[in-house]
Design a protein around this motif. Sequence first.
Motif, PDB file in Angstrom:
ATOM      1  N   LYS A 192     -75.121  57.427 -36.083  1.00  7.00           N
ATOM      2  CA  LYS A 192     -75.079  57.202 -34.637  1.00  7.00           C
ATOM      3  C   LYS A 192     -76.319  56.443 -34.163  1.00  7.00           C
ATOM      4  CE  LYS A 192     -72.402  61.384 -33.562  1.00  7.00           C
ATOM      5  NZ  LYS A 192     -72.478  62.735 -32.939  1.00  7.00           N
ATOM      6  N   ALA A 195     -76.124  52.790 -34.935  1.00  2.00           N
ATOM      7  CA  ALA A 195     -75.215  52.154 -33.972  1.00  2.00           C
ATOM      8  C   ALA A 195     -74.636  50.830 -34.470  1.00  2.00           C
ATOM      9  CB  ALA A 195     -75.931  51.949 -32.635  1.00  2.00           C
ATOM     10  N   GLY A 197     -71.595  50.046 -34.460  1.00  2.00           N
ATOM     11  CA  GLY A 197     -70.392  49.750 -33.686  1.00  2.00           C
ATOM     12  C   GLY A 197     -69.319  50.793 -33.947  1.00  2.00           C
ATOM     13  N   GLU A 198     -68.465  51.016 -32.973  1.00  2.00           N
ATOM     14  CA  GLU A 198     -67.465  52.086 -33.068  1.00  2.00           C
ATOM     15  C   GLU A 198     -66.530  51.911 -34.262  1.00  2.00           C
ATOM     16  OE1 GLU A 198     -65.336  52.636 -29.453  1.00  2.00           O
ATOM     17  OE2 GLU A 198     -67.113  53.129 -28.273  1.00  2.00           O
ATOM     18  N   LYS A 199     -66.085  50.685 -34.513  1.00  4.51           N
ATOM     19  CA  LYS A 199     -65.144  50.457 -35.614  1.00  4.51           C
ATOM     20  C   LYS A 199     -65.776  50.766 -36.965  1.00  4.51           C
ATOM     21  CE  LYS A 199     -62.045  47.094 -33.457  1.00  4.51           C
ATOM     22  NZ  LYS A 199     -61.453  45.735 -33.551  1.00  4.51           N
ATOM     23  N   GLU A 201     -68.389  52.746 -37.489  1.00 10.74           N
ATOM     24  CA  GLU A 201     -68.623  54.185 -37.559  1.00 10.74           C
ATOM     25  C   GLU A 201     -67.334  54.925 -37.906  1.00 10.74           C
ATOM     26  OE1 GLU A 201     -70.873  55.905 -34.299  1.00 10.74           O
ATOM     27  OE2 GLU A 201     -71.829  53.969 -33.936  1.00 10.74           O
ATOM     28  N   ALA A 202     -66.220  54.527 -37.309  1.00 11.22           N
ATOM     29  CA  ALA A 202     -64.934  55.173 -37.608  1.00 11.22           C
ATOM     30  C   ALA A 202     -64.554  54.940 -39.067  1.00 11.22           C
ATOM     31  CB  ALA A 202     -63.854  54.635 -36.675  1.00 11.22           C
ATOM     32  N   ARG A 205     -66.637  57.260 -41.315  1.00 10.38           N
ATOM     33  CA  ARG A 205     -66.161  58.650 -41.282  1.00 10.38           C
ATOM     34  C   ARG A 205     -64.855  58.802 -42.062  1.00 10.38           C
ATOM     35  NH1 ARG A 205     -67.828  57.850 -35.661  1.00 10.38           N
ATOM     36  NH2 ARG A 205     -69.927  58.742 -35.459  1.00 10.38           N
ATOM     37  N   ASP A 290     -59.870  52.424 -40.351  1.00  7.00           N
ATOM     38  CA  ASP A 290     -60.019  53.874 -40.444  1.00  7.00           C
ATOM     39  C   ASP A 290     -58.748  54.548 -40.962  1.00  7.00           C
ATOM     40  OD1 ASP A 290     -58.415  53.435 -38.261  1.00  7.00           O
ATOM     41  OD2 ASP A 290     -59.507  54.748 -36.893  1.00  7.00           O
TER      42      ASP A 290
END
Length: 339
Positions: A192, A195, A197-199, A201-202, A205, A290
Motif C-alpha cells: 500500500k 502505491a 496502482g489499484e490494478k 495491487e489487485a 493479492r 486479478d
Amino acid sequence: MRKVFLLRHGRPDFPLGTRLCLGRTDLPLGTLGRMQACRTARWLKTRQFEAVYSSPLQRAVETARFCSDDLCIHPDLREMDCGDWDGLDFEEIQRSWPELYAERGKDLTIPMPNGETPDEVRSRAEHALRQILAETTGDALIVAHSLVIRSLLHDYSARIPYASVTVLGDPKTIGFVPEEPLKPALAEELLKAAAPGEKIEAHCRAVAKEALRIAELLPMELDTELLASAALLHDVARLEKRHAETGAAWLRDLGYEDAAAIIERHHDHDGTKLDEAAILYLADKCVLEDRVVPLAERFSVSEAKCLTEAARAAHARRLEAAERLKAQVNALCQTEVVR
C-alpha cells in the motif's frame, strides 16, 4: 522522563535514480522511501507522542504522514541550504569544485558555496527544538533531515540513514533503523505504501492467494509466510524498468534477502527446482490481472505484446518453464491443480 525522537525522512525520488545534494530542493519520497517510512512508522506507532512536528519539505511531510495525520509544520526544521550545490549530483560537484569537495569529505562543517553554515543550521534547529519543548509536556516526534539531526546532536560525523530514528540524550539510539520480520501483514502495508496502482495491487493479492493455494496442496515443506509476503510484493516495482530486479533491490535495501531472491526470479525461471520461487513464478503466470486463468490463456495474451524476435523467444522460454512446473505440481498432487 520525556523524550524527543528525531526521524529522518525516507529516500527521495531522485531523478534518474541519481543521488543529489539536497537542501532546499523539494523532492517527494520515492517508492523505496515510502516503504522505508512505512516500516519505521510501524515501530514508532508503538509509542505515544503528544505531537508530531515536520520540516515543510515534501520528503519530510510525506514521511511524517505515515506516523500521524495531525502534523505541526515548523519552517526551521528544513534541511541546510546547500547554496550553489543544491540539487546537483555529486559527480558534477566533484568535477566543478574538486578541492572543496575533498575537504568536505573530511569535514562536513565546511560550508558549501553560498550555502548556510552549520552554525546557522544549528541555531535555527535549536530554536525549533526549544519551541517544541515549550509547547509540549510529553514525548514529541520531529521529522527532519540528516544535517538538521546531526546539528542537534552536535555531531556531524553521526551516521543518520534514511527513515532512521534518533533519540536525543540517548547515545544508543542514533541513526537506528527499526527491523521487523517480513510477514504478510507487513508486506500488505508495504504494498500500500509503494502505491503502484489499484490494478497492480489487485494482481499482487490475487497472485499471493493463488500461490498459497498451490503451496497448501503440495505434499512438501514450504515457507508459506515467505511465499505469501514475496507474492504480495512481487510487482511492487512494476512501473519501473527491469521491475523484477528493481523490486528485489528495494527488498534487499529493507533487509529482506530471502524475499528479494524470490521476487528476482518471478519474471524468469528455469522451470526445474520446485520451491517458493518456482511457485510464485507459476502462480504469477496463472493470474491475468486479478483472475486465475489457464496457462495457455495467460500466455496467449502476453504473446500479443511481443513485437521483436528476442521478445518472442523469451516468451517461449517462459512458457516452457511454466509448463514444466505445472507438470511437476500436478504430478505431485496427483490431480490438476494448475490448468
